[in-house]
Design a protein around this motif. Structure first.
Motif, short mmCIF file in Angstrom:
data_model
loop_
_atom_site.label_atom_id
_atom_site.label_comp_id
_atom_site.label_asym_id
_atom_site.label_seq_id
_atom_site.Cartn_x
_atom_site.Cartn_y
_atom_site.Cartn_z
N SER A 84 -30.39 29.37 19.61
CA SER A 84 -31.33 29.86 18.62
C SER A 84 -32.67 29.90 19.32
O SER A 84 -32.82 29.35 20.41
N ASP A 85 -33.62 30.53 18.74
CA ASP A 85 -34.91 30.67 19.41
C ASP A 85 -35.93 29.69 18.83
O ASP A 85 -36.99 30.09 18.37
N ASP A 86 -35.59 28.42 18.85
CA ASP A 86 -36.55 27.42 18.41
C ASP A 86 -36.52 26.23 19.37
O ASP A 86 -35.66 26.14 20.24
N GLU A 87 -37.48 25.35 19.22
CA GLU A 87 -37.63 24.21 20.14
C GLU A 87 -36.41 23.29 20.11
O GLU A 87 -35.97 22.81 21.14
N ALA A 91 -33.85 22.23 23.20
CA ALA A 91 -33.59 20.83 23.57
C ALA A 91 -32.09 20.56 23.62
O ALA A 91 -31.61 19.88 24.53
N TYR A 92 -31.34 21.09 22.65
CA TYR A 92 -29.89 20.93 22.67
C TYR A 92 -29.30 21.56 23.93
O TYR A 92 -28.42 20.99 24.57
N PHE A 93 -29.78 22.76 24.26
CA PHE A 93 -29.28 23.46 25.44
C PHE A 93 -29.53 22.63 26.70
O PHE A 93 -28.65 22.46 27.54
N ALA A 94 -30.73 22.09 26.82
CA ALA A 94 -31.07 21.26 27.99
C ALA A 94 -30.21 19.99 28.01
O ALA A 94 -29.77 19.54 29.07
N ARG A 95 -29.96 19.43 26.84
CA ARG A 95 -29.15 18.22 26.75
C ARG A 95 -27.72 18.49 27.22
O ARG A 95 -27.12 17.68 27.92
N VAL A 96 -27.17 19.65 26.83
CA VAL A 96 -25.82 20.01 27.28
C VAL A 96 -25.80 20.16 28.80
O VAL A 96 -24.87 19.68 29.47
N GLY A 97 -26.82 20.80 29.35
CA GLY A 97 -26.88 20.97 30.80
C GLY A 97 -26.97 19.64 31.53
O GLY A 97 -26.30 19.43 32.54
#
Length: 153
Positions: A84-87, A91-97
């Motif tokens: 999604s295009d929100d903060e 953060a979720y995307f970075a956490r998965v990475g």
């Protein structure tokens, strides 16, 4: 004309300033609060001890990497909410990475974590190709969650 009365000397006790504490007391209370916080933090670290998998400090501690990956993963919602295009979604995307990188590190150090690494690779691939909805995405999410739950046993 009569001479005016002399000006009285200033009072020996300074007048009250509206209940404000002198700076020395404030500094003392701040020091007490900080010391208590540091003491609690050190006590917690000592109490947690080395039996906690995530507390491993050695560079070859694969269990700590796997535990860290799963701790991060446990704070990721369904994959469909990662894009999604929100903060929060970023953060979720970075956490998965980060979780995927830790799982990969664990697998490189100890092959018992290969399955966890492959499950995270599947998640990463899904994020890269935007296939984050549907039964396959739910199954991939559930697989990582199940593998992480087994680590806690």
């Amino acid at each position: 004309m009569t001479a005016s009365a002399p000006i009285p000397p200033p009072p020996s006790v300074p007048p009250a300033t509206g209940g404000r504490a002198p700076f020395g007391w404030i500094a003392l209370w701040v020091a007490v609060v900080v010391a208590a916080g540091v003491g609690v933090g050190i006590g917690w670290l000592l109490w947690a001890g080395s039996d906690n998998a995530a507390s491993g400090s050695g560079p070859e501690n694969a269990a700590a990497d796997a535990a860290g990956a799963c701790q991060a993963w446990n704070r990721v919602p369904a994959l469909s909410k990662v894009y999604s295009d929100d903060e929060i979604s970023r953060a979720y995307f970075a956490r998965v990475g980060g979780a995927a990188a830790l799982a990969q590190s664990a697998a490189q150090l100890d092959h018992r974590y290969d399955t966890l690494d492959k499950a995270f690779q599947n998640i990463t691939r899904r994020l890269q190709t935007f296939t984050v909805k549907g039964a396959g995405a739910v199954a991939a999410h559930d697989k990582v969650t199940t593998l992480c739950a087994r680590l806690d046993d």
